[in-house]
Design an enzyme around this catalytic site. Structure first.
Site, PDB file in Angstrom:
ATOM      1  N   LYS A 124      71.316 -80.029  29.201  1.00 10.86           N
ATOM      2  CA  LYS A 124      69.927 -79.406  28.979  1.00 10.86           C
ATOM      3  C   LYS A 124      69.818 -79.194  27.494  1.00 10.86           C
ATOM      4  O   LYS A 124      68.352 -79.095  27.109  1.00 10.86           O
ATOM      5  CB  LYS A 124      70.194 -77.897  29.294  1.00 10.86           C
ATOM      6  CG  LYS A 124      68.831 -76.744  29.554  1.00 10.86           C
ATOM      7  CD  LYS A 124      69.381 -75.492  30.113  1.00 10.86           C
ATOM      8  CE  LYS A 124      68.346 -74.532  29.939  1.00 10.86           C
ATOM      9  NZ  LYS A 124      68.936 -73.173  30.625  1.00 10.86           N
TER      10      LYS A 124
ATOM     11  N   ASP B 267      68.506 -71.219  38.483  1.00  7.25           N
ATOM     12  CA  ASP B 267      68.853 -71.173  37.320  1.00  7.25           C
ATOM     13  C   ASP B 267      69.564 -72.310  36.658  1.00  7.25           C
ATOM     14  O   ASP B 267      70.923 -72.398  37.079  1.00  7.25           O
ATOM     15  CB  ASP B 267      69.689 -70.014  37.021  1.00  7.25           C
ATOM     16  CG  ASP B 267      70.117 -69.756  35.465  1.00  7.25           C
ATOM     17  OD1 ASP B 267      69.578 -70.688  34.571  1.00  7.25           O
ATOM     18  OD2 ASP B 267      70.810 -68.897  35.239  1.00  7.25           O
TER      19      ASP B 267
ATOM     20  N   GLU C  86      63.292 -67.652  31.770  1.00 11.41           N
ATOM     21  CA  GLU C  86      64.572 -67.049  32.129  1.00 11.41           C
ATOM     22  C   GLU C  86      64.731 -65.549  31.634  1.00 11.41           C
ATOM     23  O   GLU C  86      64.953 -64.793  32.548  1.00 11.41           O
ATOM     24  CB  GLU C  86      65.851 -67.777  31.439  1.00 11.41           C
ATOM     25  CG  GLU C  86      65.850 -68.930  32.001  1.00 11.41           C
ATOM     26  CD  GLU C  86      66.969 -69.890  31.313  1.00 11.41           C
ATOM     27  OE1 GLU C  86      67.440 -69.647  30.099  1.00 11.41           O
ATOM     28  OE2 GLU C  86      66.944 -71.148  31.501  1.00 11.41           O
TER      29      GLU C  86
ATOM     30  N   ASP D 225      69.096 -62.418  25.740  1.00  8.18           N
ATOM     31  CA  ASP D 225      69.767 -63.730  26.615  1.00  8.18           C
ATOM     32  C   ASP D 225      70.541 -64.548  25.869  1.00  8.18           C
ATOM     33  O   ASP D 225      69.831 -65.712  25.363  1.00  8.18           O
ATOM     34  CB  ASP D 225      68.877 -64.340  27.456  1.00  8.18           C
ATOM     35  CG  ASP D 225      69.293 -65.320  28.445  1.00  8.18           C
ATOM     36  OD1 ASP D 225      70.510 -65.686  28.267  1.00  8.18           O
ATOM     37  OD2 ASP D 225      68.641 -65.872  29.256  1.00  8.18           O
TER      38      ASP D 225
HETATM   39  N1  ATP Z   1      84.021 -63.379  29.580  1.00  3.22           N
HETATM   40  C1  ATP Z   1      83.193 -64.186  28.529  1.00  3.22           C
HETATM   41  N2  ATP Z   1      83.517 -64.074  26.845  1.00  3.22           N
HETATM   42  C2  ATP Z   1      82.685 -64.832  26.380  1.00  3.22           C
HETATM   43  N3  ATP Z   1      81.824 -65.727  26.526  1.00  3.22           N
HETATM   44  C3  ATP Z   1      81.770 -65.988  28.083  1.00  3.22           C
HETATM   45  C4  ATP Z   1      82.445 -65.237  29.046  1.00  3.22           C
HETATM   46  N4  ATP Z   1      82.069 -65.530  30.156  1.00  3.22           N
HETATM   47  C5  ATP Z   1      81.240 -66.531  30.095  1.00  3.22           C
HETATM   48  N5  ATP Z   1      81.162 -66.572  28.733  1.00  3.22           N
HETATM   49  C6  ATP Z   1      80.382 -67.944  28.163  1.00  3.22           C
HETATM   50  O1  ATP Z   1      79.025 -67.940  28.597  1.00  3.22           O
HETATM   51  C7  ATP Z   1      78.243 -69.042  28.682  1.00  3.22           C
HETATM   52  C8  ATP Z   1      77.812 -69.168  30.093  1.00  3.22           C
HETATM   53  O2  ATP Z   1      76.620 -68.490  29.949  1.00  3.22           O
HETATM   54  P1  ATP Z   1      75.481 -68.677  30.944  1.00  3.22           P
HETATM   55  O3  ATP Z   1      76.141 -69.310  32.255  1.00  3.22           O
HETATM   56  O4  ATP Z   1      74.834 -67.642  31.132  1.00  3.22           O
HETATM   57  O5  ATP Z   1      74.855 -69.960  30.334  1.00  3.22           O
HETATM   58  P2  ATP Z   1      73.894 -71.036  30.843  1.00  3.22           P
HETATM   59  O6  ATP Z   1      72.933 -70.543  31.945  1.00  3.22           O
HETATM   60  O7  ATP Z   1      74.645 -72.094  31.337  1.00  3.22           O
HETATM   61  O8  ATP Z   1      73.176 -71.369  29.714  1.00  3.22           O
HETATM   62  P3  ATP Z   1      71.835 -71.390  29.014  1.00  3.22           P
HETATM   63  O9  ATP Z   1      71.100 -70.074  29.469  1.00  3.22           O
HETATM   64  O10 ATP Z   1      72.005 -71.233  27.459  1.00  3.22           O
HETATM   65  O11 ATP Z   1      71.151 -72.345  29.479  1.00  3.22           O
HETATM   66  C9  ATP Z   1      79.410 -69.937  28.269  1.00  3.22           C
HETATM   67  O12 ATP Z   1      79.472 -70.561  27.313  1.00  3.22           O
HETATM   68  C10 ATP Z   1      80.583 -69.208  28.556  1.00  3.22           C
HETATM   69  O13 ATP Z   1      81.776 -69.602  27.567  1.00  3.22           O
HETATM   70 MG    MG Z   2      71.198 -69.134  31.548  1.00  2.00          MG
END
Ligand code: ATP
Ligand code: MG
Length: 501
Positions: free
Chosen positions: A71, A8, A151, A173
């Site tokens: 990304k 991912d 995803e 998502d």
């Molecule tokens: N407890 C929380 N409360 C609010 N936001 C959170 C929390 N934990 C993580 N996040 C937010 O979630 C986001 C990261 O999520 P995730 O890892 O699913 O995204 P990603 O896979 O990097 O992004 P994308 O799927 O958009 O490419 C960040 O913006 C982070 O600040």
């Molecule tokens: Mg993601």
């Protein structure tokens, strides 16, 4: 040769998984023991790079030498980053550095040979250029990309495979950089994606931005300097803002210490204020979710489960909003930051060469973007976008449309490939043009344009001369042919040299 893995490749965090001997996917921890790795690259003066946690920490100190959220730039031919040693990077080459690091960490953890075959996930709403860029990044990193997988589909695969549950699911998502909403049906071992929509520029980062603006304003009101004036202060403010946002998922209020220009203040931010300053962002996601369900001709009573995916769904406002909209509590699909990678590992297991047993779930996905061609409309004499493959068509897909030449002895036709669903050429995105030579025929000679989407939603185009019953040419919309804004204006002014039959 190692087993295939699922990656991912997230905007903010990436995760890597692999199928165990028993067929269940598990997360492969990185070299620091973390289950997710920040998608951050820090370029050092000597040409070496740091990726992950160390790079994320360096972002606050060396923001100009650090790339975050790459990304968001995938598929953008104009984005460039110059490293301190003068090497110029593209979104693909920076993403490749992240992938290479994930590959090395997986190899280190597994200790049993090289990782080569991978499935990489992409937002369902990623278009052709972004998908190609993702595959290229994999190739640059020395990986064999078996598939790019959507995803939400990956998340549902992990959820469905685990629960062996039939029904209609809505996957909501909200990650760090992108928002995707997908409706799918799981029945008798078939995962049928019914429809998908999304915004590739809506994610946790936007919530962080709002907190930054609010804190900066309060800090200045309390006598502090503008925290956006220097990159260093801004990076510190960003870091504090994300922490504050996360804290507010647990607590009703948070205290944020800020210090710059000799001024130190501790500001209080409440969850109510946070939700107020970000409500329009959540509303965008809400409206898109409601429209998708309507567009598919479903009522909320037809949706059996709402699955929350992505770290940003931890914000309490998200499940609360969905409960109001759907009249039912959404469900957390495992660990929201890991479930996509687990699904990618399941798919990687299915794609693995030499595999012949029946997979637990067959996936039938759909196109997230409509594809069309601009031509003259014979009825109105105006240019129009003719959609050839509408969005939410099952993939792989192949459709064709007949056109005809507009002048006697015409020897060239100009194919303008568009993305989007609108009839009006100004409301669709031109993703490529190709000028094709044809034999001279009297006006009205029939020309066929065929578009195909492969399983990864990569676009292939074929043009047929129906008079001679021959294929004139086939081409792909390559990243190089990706157009900048100037090209698009030019192309819109091009000769109008095809017309509809
Ligand atoms: N407890 C929380 N409360 C609010 N936001 C959170 C929390 N934990 C993580 N996040 C937010 O979630 C986001 C990261 O999520 P995730 O890892 O699913 O995204 P990603 O896979 O990097 O992004 P994308 O799927 O958009 O490419 C960040 O913006 C982070 O600040
Ligand atoms: Mg993601």
């Amino acid at each position: 040769m190692g087993r295939p893995i699922g990656i991912d490749l997230g905007t903010t965090y990436s995760a890597v998984s692999m199928l165990g001997e028993d067929g269940t996917p598990t997360i492969l921890p990185n070299r620091e023991g973390g289950r997710i790795t920040p998608s951050v690259v820090y370029f050092q003066d000597d040409g070496s790079v740091l990726v992950g946690e160390m790079a994320k920490r360096s972002a606050a100190v060396n923001p100009l030498d650090t790339v975050e959220w790459v990304k968001r730039h995938m598929g953008n031919p104009d984005w460039r980053f110059e490293a301190p040693n003068g090497v110029v990077h593209t979104p693909e080459s920076v993403s490749a550095l992240i992938l290479k690091r994930l590959k090395e960490d997986a190899e280190l953890y597994l200790g049993d040979g090289a990782v080569r075959d991978v499935v990489i996930t992409v937002p369902a709403y990623f278009d052709d250029a972004k998908r190609r860029a993702t595959k290229d990044a994999g190739r640059i990193a020395g990986l064999n990309v078996l598939r790019v997988l959507n995803e939400p589909t990956a998340a549902a695969l992990a959820f469905g495979a685990e629960k062996e549950r039939d029904g209609t699911f809505l996957v909501f998502d909200l990650g760090g950089g992108t928002f995707d909403v997908t409706v799918m049906n799981i029945r008798n071992g078939v995962l049928d994606v019914m429809g998908t929509d999304g915004l590739h520029e809506l994610g946790g980062k936007d919530w962080d931005d709002r907190v930054m603006i609010w804190l900066n304003r309060e800090f200045q009101a309390a006598g502090g300097p503008d925290l956006m004036a220097t990159f260093e202060d801004e990076a510190m403010l960003r870091d504090r803002s994300e922490t504050a946002k996360r804290t507010l998922s647990q607590a009703l209020t948070t205290k944020v210490p800020l210090s710059a220009g000799g001024v130190t203040r501790t500001l209080s931010l409440t969850r109510d204020t946070f939700e107020e300053i970000t409500s329009d962002l959540l509303n965008q996601a809400r409206d898109m979710t409601i429209s998708l369900v309507e567009e598919l001709g479903l009522g909320w009573s037809h949706v059996d489960q709402i699955l929350l995916v992505g770290g940003s769904t931890r914000m309490p406002a998200v499940p609360r909003m969905l409960e109001v909209v759907a009249g039912r509590k959404p469900q957390v699909a495992g660990n929201p930051d890991e479930v996509v990678s687990l699904g990618a590992a399941l798919q990687a297991g299915l794609e693995a060469p030499g595999r012949d047993d029946t997979p637990p779930l067959v996936v039938k996905d759909v196109t997230s973007q409509g594809l069309g061609v601009i031509a003259l409309d014979a009825d109105t004499g105006q240019e129009r976008n003719f959609t050839i493959i509408p969005r939410n068509t099952k993939i792989p897909a192949k459709r064709s449309e007949g056109f005809s030449t507009v002048v006697d002895g015409q020897t060239e036709i100009n194919i303008r490939v568009t993305q989007g669903d609108d009839d009006d050429p100004t409301y669709v995105k031109l993703i490529g043009t190709q000028t094709i030579e044809i034999p001279p025929y009297p006006k009205g000679a029939p020309i066929g344009v065929e578009y195909a989407y492969d399983i990864d939603q990569i676009v292939f185009i074929s043009v047929y001369d129906y008079s001679a019953q021959t294929l004139i040419t086939s081409f792909e919309v390559t990243n190089d042919a990706n157009l900048s804004a100037d090209d698009i204006d030019d192309a819109h002014d091009d000769n109008r040299n095809t017309e509809v039959n």
